[in-house]
Scaffold this active site. Sequence first.
Site, short mmCIF file in Angstrom:
data_model
loop_
_atom_site.label_atom_id
_atom_site.label_comp_id
_atom_site.label_asym_id
_atom_site.label_seq_id
_atom_site.Cartn_x
_atom_site.Cartn_y
_atom_site.Cartn_z
N ASP A 55 8.73 3.66 14.05
CA ASP A 55 7.98 3.84 12.81
C ASP A 55 8.66 4.97 12.04
O ASP A 55 8.69 6.11 12.51
CB ASP A 55 6.53 4.20 13.17
N VAL A 56 9.19 4.66 10.85
CA VAL A 56 9.95 5.68 10.11
C VAL A 56 9.09 6.86 9.68
O VAL A 56 9.61 7.94 9.39
CB VAL A 56 10.67 5.09 8.87
N SER A 133 11.96 1.36 -6.50
CA SER A 133 11.36 0.17 -7.12
C SER A 133 11.37 0.36 -8.62
O SER A 133 11.27 1.50 -9.11
CB SER A 133 9.92 0.00 -6.64
N SER A 135 8.95 -0.12 -10.22
CA SER A 135 7.61 0.46 -10.43
C SER A 135 7.66 1.99 -10.48
O SER A 135 6.68 2.62 -10.87
CB SER A 135 6.66 0.05 -9.30
N TYR A 146 1.42 3.19 -5.11
CA TYR A 146 2.75 2.66 -4.77
C TYR A 146 3.81 3.21 -5.73
O TYR A 146 4.87 3.67 -5.30
CB TYR A 146 2.72 1.13 -4.82
N LYS A 150 7.11 5.55 -4.94
CA LYS A 150 8.49 5.11 -5.23
C LYS A 150 9.17 6.05 -6.24
O LYS A 150 10.39 6.27 -6.17
CB LYS A 150 8.47 3.67 -5.75
N VAL A 179 10.91 -9.26 -5.93
CA VAL A 179 11.78 -9.97 -4.99
C VAL A 179 10.91 -10.83 -4.07
O VAL A 179 9.84 -10.39 -3.64
CB VAL A 179 12.59 -8.97 -4.14
N THR A 181 9.66 -11.70 -1.12
CA THR A 181 9.52 -11.24 0.27
C THR A 181 8.02 -11.16 0.59
O THR A 181 7.19 -11.18 -0.31
CB THR A 181 10.13 -9.84 0.48
P1 NAP Z 1 9.25 -6.60 3.63
O1 NAP Z 1 9.77 -7.98 3.65
O2 NAP Z 1 7.81 -6.36 3.96
O3 NAP Z 1 10.18 -5.69 4.56
C1 NAP Z 1 9.87 -4.34 4.81
C2 NAP Z 1 10.20 -4.06 6.27
O4 NAP Z 1 9.90 -2.66 6.52
C3 NAP Z 1 9.33 -4.88 7.21
O5 NAP Z 1 10.10 -5.37 8.30
C4 NAP Z 1 8.30 -3.87 7.65
O6 NAP Z 1 7.71 -4.19 8.89
C5 NAP Z 1 9.13 -2.62 7.73
N1 NAP Z 1 8.29 -1.44 7.80
C6 NAP Z 1 7.12 -1.22 7.15
N2 NAP Z 1 6.62 -0.02 7.49
C7 NAP Z 1 7.50 0.52 8.39
C8 NAP Z 1 7.52 1.72 9.12
N3 NAP Z 1 6.53 2.63 9.00
N4 NAP Z 1 8.56 1.97 9.94
C9 NAP Z 1 9.55 1.07 10.09
N5 NAP Z 1 9.58 -0.11 9.43
C10 NAP Z 1 8.56 -0.38 8.58
O7 NAP Z 1 9.45 -5.96 2.19
P2 NAP Z 1 10.69 -5.99 1.16
O8 NAP Z 1 10.20 -6.62 -0.08
O9 NAP Z 1 11.93 -6.43 1.79
O10 NAP Z 1 10.75 -4.43 0.84
C11 NAP Z 1 11.81 -3.61 1.23
C12 NAP Z 1 11.83 -2.40 0.31
O11 NAP Z 1 12.04 -2.84 -1.04
C13 NAP Z 1 10.53 -1.60 0.30
O12 NAP Z 1 10.83 -0.22 0.30
C14 NAP Z 1 9.88 -2.01 -0.99
O13 NAP Z 1 9.02 -1.01 -1.50
C15 NAP Z 1 11.08 -2.24 -1.88
N6 NAP Z 1 10.82 -3.11 -3.02
C16 NAP Z 1 10.44 -4.40 -2.83
C17 NAP Z 1 10.18 -5.19 -3.95
C18 NAP Z 1 9.74 -6.62 -3.83
O14 NAP Z 1 9.36 -7.21 -4.89
N7 NAP Z 1 9.76 -7.25 -2.66
C19 NAP Z 1 10.33 -4.65 -5.23
C20 NAP Z 1 10.72 -3.33 -5.36
C21 NAP Z 1 10.97 -2.56 -4.24
P3 NAP Z 1 6.32 -5.04 8.84
O15 NAP Z 1 6.67 -6.37 8.26
O16 NAP Z 1 5.88 -5.11 10.26
O17 NAP Z 1 5.40 -4.25 7.94
#
Ligand code: NAP
Length: 240
Positions: A55-56, A133, A135, A146, A150, A179, A181
């Site tokens: 856990d980071v 982000s 955001s 959030y 960010k 994105v 996800t």
């Molecule tokens: P994701 O598919 O949910 O991937 C995030 C990963 O981080 C998951 O494997 C998650 O595990 C893991 N994680 C969460 N909390 C953690 C912790 N405390 N310690 C270690 N690992 C942890 O999301 P994503 O969309 O790829 O997001 C990745 C990054 O991009 C994030 O920082 C997000 O804020 C940023 N972002 C995403 C978007 C978007 O639209 N998707 C837009 C802007 C920015 P679990 O699945 O078990 O929680």
Amino acid sequence: MHRFENAKVLLTGGGSGIGRAAALRLAAEGATVFSVDVDHSGLPETERIRLHQADVSDETEISAAVRAAAAELDGLDVVVNVAGIHRTTPIAELTVADLRRLYDVNLIGTALCCREALPHLPDGRGVIVNVSSSSATHGNPYMTAYSASKAAVLGFSLSLAAEVIGRGVRVVVVSPGTVATPLVGEDVLVGLDISYYRRIRSPMGVAEPDQIAATIAFAASADAGYLTGAEIRVDGGSHI
Ligand code: NAP
């Protein structure tokens, strides 16, 4: 392209979404990637991708994870902080617990990983890429906590870039728009009008994780050797 031949990469959040895509992209370009995540069910272990559960936001766990990465890879060249969480809450319902959890994972997880990894990065070519982000600099309803977390990642990274520029270590922020996800699933973006969000905030359509991974790889590569203290927004025109 093989820009990361023999490069040693520590990456958080490799188990899903953008982090998973970035781990695969960097490994495909020759890196050995040490991925840290709470759940790696989405990413298979290979010769080039090592998995470590942590856990980071837990200081003991992320410190041990960074030490394990540096020991297993015999040093580090690149650190990519992708792990993050999202939560939408109307302001009237915002709790201290919500605020703390978003800050704990998004800001403090990133900050601790940078602090622990920096002594292992080589002067003159070490790189940190932190994922923020769009955001951070663009308001969205129900995203106060959030967005603040960010924006904190962005501010932290710019000051860190200033602090380590004398060592020749670069710090770059990659800020995605929307994105495809699990992070932006309908179960996470509770209360938001998702059609508005996708139409207005994503004029080019929702991005695929690979598109963000390509920018992370660029920022981490020697192609971006003059880039530091900079934010790259990869948001398909959301700020137009
Ligand atoms: P994701 O598919 O949910 O991937 C995030 C990963 O981080 C998951 O494997 C998650 O595990 C893991 N994680 C969460 N909390 C953690 C912790 N405390 N310690 C270690 N690992 C942890 O999301 P994503 O969309 O790829 O997001 C990745 C990054 O991009 C994030 O920082 C997000 O804020 C940023 N972002 C995403 C978007 C978007 O639209 N998707 C837009 C802007 C920015 P679990 O699945 O078990 O929680």
